[in-house]
Design a protein around this motif. Structure first.
Motif, PDB file in Angstrom:
ATOM      1  N   HIS A 200       0.400  -1.850   0.073  1.00  0.00           N
ATOM      2  CA  HIS A 200      -0.146  -0.298  -0.379  1.00  0.00           C
ATOM      3  C   HIS A 200       1.097   0.966  -0.517  1.00  0.00           C
ATOM      4  O   HIS A 200       1.589   1.371  -0.120  1.00  0.00           O
ATOM      5  CB  HIS A 200      -0.542  -0.701   1.183  1.00  0.00           C
ATOM      6  CG  HIS A 200      -0.327  -0.162   2.161  1.00  0.00           C
ATOM      7  ND1 HIS A 200       0.579  -1.081   2.945  1.00  0.00           N
ATOM      8  CD2 HIS A 200       0.277   1.179   3.504  1.00  0.00           C
ATOM      9  CE1 HIS A 200       0.823  -0.587   4.391  1.00  0.00           C
ATOM     10  NE2 HIS A 200       0.761   0.466   4.265  1.00  0.00           N
ATOM     11  N   ALA A 201       0.484   2.607  -0.287  1.00  0.00           N
ATOM     12  CA  ALA A 201       0.939   4.461  -0.497  1.00  0.00           C
ATOM     13  C   ALA A 201       1.269   4.337   0.709  1.00  0.00           C
ATOM     14  O   ALA A 201      -0.218   4.420   1.422  1.00  0.00           O
ATOM     15  CB  ALA A 201       0.039   4.517  -0.876  1.00  0.00           C
ATOM     16  N   PRO A 202       2.330   5.100   1.444  1.00  0.00           N
ATOM     17  CA  PRO A 202       2.794   5.163   2.754  1.00  0.00           C
ATOM     18  C   PRO A 202       1.455   6.201   2.601  1.00  0.00           C
ATOM     19  O   PRO A 202       1.449   7.160   2.226  1.00  0.00           O
ATOM     20  CB  PRO A 202       3.909   5.903   2.065  1.00  0.00           C
ATOM     21  CG  PRO A 202       5.073   4.573   1.025  1.00  0.00           C
ATOM     22  CD  PRO A 202       3.727   4.654  -0.197  1.00  0.00           C
ATOM     23  N   SER A 203       1.657   7.104   4.433  1.00  0.00           N
ATOM     24  CA  SER A 203       0.342   7.139   4.630  1.00  0.00           C
ATOM     25  C   SER A 203       1.116   9.145   4.759  1.00  0.00           C
ATOM     26  O   SER A 203       2.350   8.858   5.267  1.00  0.00           O
ATOM     27  CB  SER A 203      -0.100   6.525   6.313  1.00  0.00           C
ATOM     28  OG  SER A 203       1.286   6.799   7.170  1.00  0.00           O
ATOM     29  N   ALA A 204       0.182   9.632   5.100  1.00  0.00           N
ATOM     30  CA  ALA A 204       0.348  11.039   5.522  1.00  0.00           C
ATOM     31  C   ALA A 204       1.021  10.962   6.640  1.00  0.00           C
ATOM     32  O   ALA A 204       2.723  11.354   6.675  1.00  0.00           O
ATOM     33  CB  ALA A 204      -0.260  11.920   5.960  1.00  0.00           C
ATOM     34  N   ALA A 205       0.784   9.999   7.685  1.00  0.00           N
ATOM     35  CA  ALA A 205       1.670  10.142   8.794  1.00  0.00           C
ATOM     36  C   ALA A 205       2.925   9.621   8.805  1.00  0.00           C
ATOM     37  O   ALA A 205       4.093  10.090   9.257  1.00  0.00           O
ATOM     38  CB  ALA A 205       0.660   9.041   9.855  1.00  0.00           C
ATOM     39  N   THR A 206       3.175   8.554   7.991  1.00  0.00           N
ATOM     40  CA  THR A 206       4.354   8.226   7.698  1.00  0.00           C
ATOM     41  C   THR A 206       5.474   8.581   6.352  1.00  0.00           C
ATOM     42  O   THR A 206       6.590   9.049   7.112  1.00  0.00           O
ATOM     43  CB  THR A 206       4.423   6.377   6.158  1.00  0.00           C
ATOM     44  OG1 THR A 206       3.840   5.980   6.852  1.00  0.00           O
ATOM     45  CG2 THR A 206       5.964   6.177   6.055  1.00  0.00           C
ATOM     46  N   ILE A 207       5.080  10.165   5.770  1.00  0.00           N
ATOM     47  CA  ILE A 207       6.098  11.006   5.567  1.00  0.00           C
ATOM     48  C   ILE A 207       6.118  12.200   6.131  1.00  0.00           C
ATOM     49  O   ILE A 207       7.047  12.570   6.546  1.00  0.00           O
ATOM     50  CB  ILE A 207       5.043  11.900   3.506  1.00  0.00           C
ATOM     51  CG1 ILE A 207       5.051  10.150   2.885  1.00  0.00           C
ATOM     52  CG2 ILE A 207       5.776  12.987   3.608  1.00  0.00           C
ATOM     53  CD1 ILE A 207       3.986  10.486   1.862  1.00  0.00           C
ATOM     54  N   GLU A 208       5.034  12.471   7.419  1.00  0.00           N
ATOM     55  CA  GLU A 208       5.352  13.333   8.115  1.00  0.00           C
ATOM     56  C   GLU A 208       6.535  13.251   8.743  1.00  0.00           C
ATOM     57  O   GLU A 208       7.047  13.520   9.182  1.00  0.00           O
ATOM     58  CB  GLU A 208       4.019  13.212   9.438  1.00  0.00           C
ATOM     59  CG  GLU A 208       4.353  14.681  10.179  1.00  0.00           C
ATOM     60  CD  GLU A 208       3.108  14.621  10.797  1.00  0.00           C
ATOM     61  OE1 GLU A 208       3.300  15.506  11.928  1.00  0.00           O
ATOM     62  OE2 GLU A 208       2.203  14.030  10.459  1.00  0.00           O
TER      63      GLU A 208
END
Length: 134
Positions: free
Chosen positions: A8-16
């Motif tokens: 799955h695509a990395p989440s906003a939390a992962t990018i943060e």
């Protein structure tokens, strides 16, 4: 499982998390001035932001600094919004897929670029800062 592509695509939390890690690696004297900068991860820039920047395709904007560069701040600045770094998840993921650059490296590059705007740095200065933060 090691070596498998994510399912799955990395989440906003992962990018943060990646962005906060990149911010934490930026050296002094810059680090002192970054304590009050707010980091926001959104799916895309809003229409108002895209229009103001003359950008038609929302996938063309991966990050944006909102605020006044450090050298332009004054002791009389109060009551305004804090400086903010916006990261746009979907364009970041699109660039990640297109370039094959590791996500951590890509996010760090975008963060350093936006921090560079915060400090009014030239592109050459930003590359030196990115090397120092790497």
């Amino acid at each position: 499982m090691s070596g498998q592509a994510p399912s799955h695509a990395p989440s906003a939390a992962t990018i943060e998390t990646l962005a906060r890690d990149a911010l934490a690696r930026i050296p002094e004297p810059f680090q002192t001035h970054l304590a009050d900068v707010v980091l926001i991860v959104e799916e895309f820039a809003d229409d108002e932001t895209l229009d103001a920047m003359g950008i038609e395709d929302p996938f063309d904007l991966t990050g944006l600094y909102h605020g006044r560069p450090v050298g332009e701040k004054s002791a009389f600045d109060s009551g305004g919004l804090p400086d903010r770094i916006h990261l746009y998840r979907r364009p970041i993921l699109d660039e990640w897929c297109d370039t094959g650059v590791p996500l951590q490296v890509l996010v760090a590059h975008i963060v350093v670029h936006e921090v560079g705007h915060h400090f009014g740095l030239s592109d050459d200065d930003m590359h030196a800062l990115e090397d120092a933060a790497g």
